[in-house]
Design a protein around this motif. Structure first.
Motif: not given
Length: 961
Positions: A154-156, A764-765, A770-771, A777-778
């Motif tokens: 939830r946080a990510v 930059a955003a 992206r990470p 996803a992980v």
């Protein structure tokens, strides 16, 4: 009664009765407190638990009731007496947890198997079984891991949404700034960012902005060049108009200045007269100063003359005698001032002698007081010296006794340490002896198992040989090649591998037994080594002796520590006594010398005072200085009056001489009268202003003449006047066009800068997003995996259920070792990861394998007696695993509640045989039952009889208790 045991230990009762909160007997007197007293042995130590629940009693005064709070007392049997450990509820809970090593839930699953509870565990759904196992095995940390993954997901996800919102905001602002809509379709912003469409659209938008900005910049340059040409034409016209204006203004100025030539000549003449008067001005100023000095001298002479006449009249002299008489009086008074002047040193000597006499008197008085104080201080020193010598002797004796006291303290500390170590070793030996007994019992049991397997294998050896027969082959026993009736192997017949495994287990148990025996021998050796050091006294007595010895050592050390200070004080006091004696003698000599000098200085003072008084007699002055000052003042005043008359005559001659020089200089400068120079003279500021006016007019005339003679101005005056309005309108139109073009270029440049900044921020955003997308996803995949919701999790099993599945497999293995004997090796439990009927999650399901049919089935298909047997085996296996989980604590008591009435006679024999096996090593196994056969077979019984006025319990002992 079993509830009372649980309440005494944990302050609560198991099962549904805990929710009723009704522990008080209805038959009890209202004033009698409900109380449980339990004596039990835990970890080799004897404890007594006394506990009361909260209850309502009648008030001791008045009517009504009041609530008594719950209480607890835990005491331990130590050296024949009870030592109280705690009376606090929270401390009691911690102490019981440390001693038993289990919670109430675990305790009721291990030591007291409640009626119907273990059957419910057998038939429970996976979710319910998971909740119970999680409480028993304390695996909440794995559920915490599941929650952490969910929270992290939830946080990510929130962080990814924040990044997506940031990218969406930048895309919106970039689209608004460039007036270009995004180029991707309905796939969504996340997919466009991932495949690079957002970055490519941003690059395209910024490139188009560059092209528009360059076009606007070129248009602004063209408009600026046109404006420059229009402004140049307007400037040329303005220059021509200015030259025409200057020529006309020069002509008007020249005409005006020519008309004012007479006024200019008057300024020149006035400046010439002022120049001539400036040469005479210093002489005029000298004449004026001489006249002022003469008037001042005449006024001062009049004032001095009046003062001298008043002075001479008062002294009886003739005031009209004139300058000679004034000079004679001045000489008289100046000569009279010399006599008191000569006596002034004597007057100063009087003051000095008075101070010296006073100081000598004070000094001899102070010396007398000092001598008396020194005599008084020396009188108390002899007694102080005696006290200090006695104290020094006491400190020296204490210092000599410190080493012996230190040695005694060291010896007692060694004894106390040995006693504590011996107590710990004795407790450790008790545990080691118990472990050794358990190891011996275990090894003996394994040996019996091994011998039984060997015997059964030998019995079934014919079947084992029959398994090796081949068609047409000869029998290794009889040699026949025909085998009409080969022996058949029983389903539970052991083979060589089973015998070897049993022998291996026996060897391991024998090694463990030898290790425990070695540990007991090692502890016996260490105890024998410590016993002589520890002595016979207990730790409390040694601690009391040590405390007394330490107090004695501290007292001796304190007294010995003062030895140096006492010696130093004694030496200082002896030195003070000698110094006071010397001081008394010295003060006596000094006092006599001061008295002699005091008398001498007093006589000198009387003589000096007599001479000064004679000089001042009849003068009316208080001191010789005042008398001398008065005479000098009178002589000075007479002398000043005589000198002032001569000064007046001298300044009168100087004033007449200055006036004559001024008049001669004025005549030489061309003036008829000297007073004309005063009017003609100008001060420097006024003269400079007049010269500036003259130069300005001359310069203005010269400039006008130059301008009238300038060929450019003459040529400009002959040309027609240009149309400034038309030229100005053309320039304004060009300026407006240039401003509009420049504004467009500025707007596009600013928009380009904004687009560039937004493009940079968007890149930059996107890099920051992206990470987070990758982590999301992980984390989503892992969270789904540990929660049992992912397709990768074939059994849809939670992580906590997976961990508990391992524990459940241990429980099943331990239960099957019991179940084999109770079911005549028919039934065994199996743990399966598959989901049961109606279950959404798998991992904790149980099935029963029937070795007679070779099939597995649901525990719900068992009969009542079979269900009891399987449930009891499962409960015993669960108790074994929990005991190991709790740290391997020995539980010497087990109570099984009811359920035996559903068993047939043969199964009841098998169950009781397993329960009898649990008694090996001294373990107590109790059953709660109403079955008559069990009352006949169990010799030791605790019979509970109900009655109208309450229940009673009676211990019955059979022939073989």
């Amino acid at each position: 009664m079993l509830d009372a045991v649980c309440f005494a230990l944990y302050g609560d009762v198991p099962g549904d009765r805990a929710t009723a909160r009704r522990l008080r007997s209805d038959h009890a007197d209202p004033r009698l407190a409900p109380r449980v007293v339990l004596e039990t042995t835990l970890a080799g130590r004897r404890f007594r638990f006394t506990r009361s629940p909260a209850w309502v009693r009648p008030k001791k005064r008045g009517v009504g009731t009041t609530t008594e709070q719950a209480s607890v007392t835990i005491a331990e049997r130590v050296d024949g007496g009870w030592l109280t450990h705690t009376t606090r509820l929270d401390e009691a809970g911690h102490l019981v947890g440390d001693l038993v090593g289990m919670t109430l839930t675990q305790f009721t699953q291990v030591a007291m198997l409640p009626q119907g509870r273990f059957q419910a565990f057998l038939r429970a759904r996976s979710e319910d079984r998971q909740q119970l196992l999680q409480r028993l095995f304390r695996t909440a940390r794995f559920a915490d891991i599941e929650r952490w993954f969910g929270d992290r997901r939830r946080a990510v996800r929130g962080e990814a949404a924040s990044h997506e919102a940031r990218v969406a905001d930048l895309v919106s602002r970039l689209s608004e700034s460039a007036a270009v809509a995004p180029s991707w379709g309905d796939d969504g912003l996340a997919w466009a960012a991932e495949c690079g469409d957002v970055a490519r659209w941003s690059d395209t938008t910024v490139t188009a902005g560059h092209a528009r900005a360059e076009t606007a910049t070129r248009a602004a340059g063209t408009a600026a060049a046109r404006l420059e040409r229009a402004e140049a034409a307007l400037a040329s016209a303005r220059s021509l108009v200015e030259m025409q204006r200057r020529h006309a203004a020069a002509r008007v100025t020249h005409e005006r200045l020519v008309a004012g030539a007479a006024e200019q000549e008057e300024r020149r003449q006035r400046l010439a007269a002022a120049g001539r008067a400036a040469a005479v001005e210093p002489l005029r100023l000298v004449a004026a100063d001489a006249a002022a000095s003469l008037a001042e001298a005449q006024a001062e002479t009049a004032r001095l003359r009046a003062g001298v006449e008043e002075l001479l009249t008062g002294s009886g002299s003739s005031a009209a005698a004139g300058v000679p008489a004034w000079q004679a009086a001045a000489d008289h008074w100046l000569a009279a001032a010399a006599s008191p002047q000569a006596l002034m040193p004597a007057e100063a000597e009087v003051g000095r002698l008075r101070h010296e006499v006073a100081d000598l008197d004070s000094r001899r008085t102070g010396l007398a007081a000092q001598q008396a104080a020194a005599v008084q201080a020396g009188a108390v020193l002899p007694e102080r010296l005696v006290t200090l010598r006695e104290a020094a002797h006491t400190c020296a004796a204490a210092a000599a006794g410190v080493p012996a006291a230190q040695a005694a303290v060291r010896l007692l500390r060694e004894r106390l340490a040995a006693r504590h170590a011996l107590t710990a070793l004795m407790a450790e030996r008790e545990g080691a002896v118990g472990a050794r007994a358990a190891a011996v019992d275990h090894a003996q049991s394994l040996k019996e198992t091994w011998l039984g397997l060997q015997e059964r294998r030998i019995t079934g050896m014919a079947a084992e040989l029959a398994d090796g027969l081949a068609v047409g082959g000869s029998c290794p026993v009889c040699g026949s090649c025909e085998h009409p009736h080969p022996a058949a192997r029983a389903h539970d017949a052991p083979d060589a591998d089973a015998v070897r495994r049993a022998r291996s287990s026996l060897d391991d148990a024998e090694a463990a037994r030898l290790a425990h025996e070695e540990k007991v021998r090692d502890l016996d050796t260490r105890i024998a080594r410590l016993e002589p050091i520890a002595g016979q006294a207990d730790a409390a007595s040694v601690e009391d002796e040590l405390a007394a010895a330490e107090q004695e050592l501290a007292a001796l050390a304190e007294v010995a520590g003062r030895h140096g200070d006492t010696q130093a004080e004694l030496a200082a006091t002896e030195a003070s006594a000698e110094a006071l004696a010397r001081q008394v003698a010295a003060l006596g000599h000094e006092r006599a010398a001061a008295t002699s000098l005091f008398e001498s200085r007093r006589r000198d003072l009387a003589d000096a005072e007599a001479r000064v008084a004679g000089a001042l007699a009849g003068s009316g002055c208080a001191s010789l200085a005042e008398l001398a000052a008065r005479d000098r003042d009178r002589g000075a005043r007479c002398q000043a009056a005589a000198q002032a008359v001569g000064l007046v005559e001298e300044r009168r001659r100087a004033a007449r001489s200055s006036r004559r020089r001024w008049q001669r200089a004025a005549t030489a400068a061309g003036f008829d009268d000297a007073e004309e120079t005063r009017t003609a003279w100008l001060d420097p500021v006024e003269q400079e202003s007049l010269e500036a006016e003259l130069r300005a007019v001359e310069a203005e005339l010269a400039a006008a003449q130059i301008a009238l003679a300038d060929p450019d101005l003459i040529e400009a005056a002959g040309q027609p006047e240009p149309d400034l309005s038309a030229l100005r309108a053309d320039a304004e139109e060009g300026a407006a066009t240039a401003r509009a073009a420049a504004a467009d270029a500025t707007v596009l440049e600013q928009r380009l800068r904004r687009l560039t900044a937004l493009h940079t921020d968007l890149a930059a955003a996107l890099r920051a997003w992206r990470p987070v997308q990758e982590e999301l996803a992980v984390v989503t995949r892992l969270a789904g995996l540990v929660e049992g919701r992912s397709a990768d999790n074939r059994w849809q099993m939670r992580l906590s259920a997976y961990v508990l599945g391992y524990r459940l497999r241990q429980v099943v293995a331990a239960a099957n070792s019991r179940l084999a004997g109770m079911s005549d090796r028919r039934y065994s439990l199996e743990h399966t990861d598959r989901r049961g009927a109606g279950e959404t999650r798998g991992g904790l399901s149980l099935v029963v394998r029937d070795d007679w049919t070779g099939e597995t089935r649901d525990p719900a298909t068992l009969s009542g007696g079979e269900t009891f047997v399987v449930s009891l085996a499962l409960a015993l296996g669960l108790a074994d695993v929990i005991t190991a989980e709790a740290g391997g604590a020995d539980l010497d008591t087990l109570v099984v509640d009811e359920g035996f009435g559903s068993l047939d006679a043969e199964t009841l024999d098998d169950v009781l045989a397993v329960l009898d096996a649990l008694r090996d090593g001294g373990r107590v196994v109790g059953v709660v039952s109403h079955v008559p056969e069990m009352r006949d077979r169990i010799p030791v019984q605790l019979a509970v009889t109900k009655g109208r006025h309450g229940s009673t319990a009676q211990l019955r002992l059979g022939e073989n208790p």
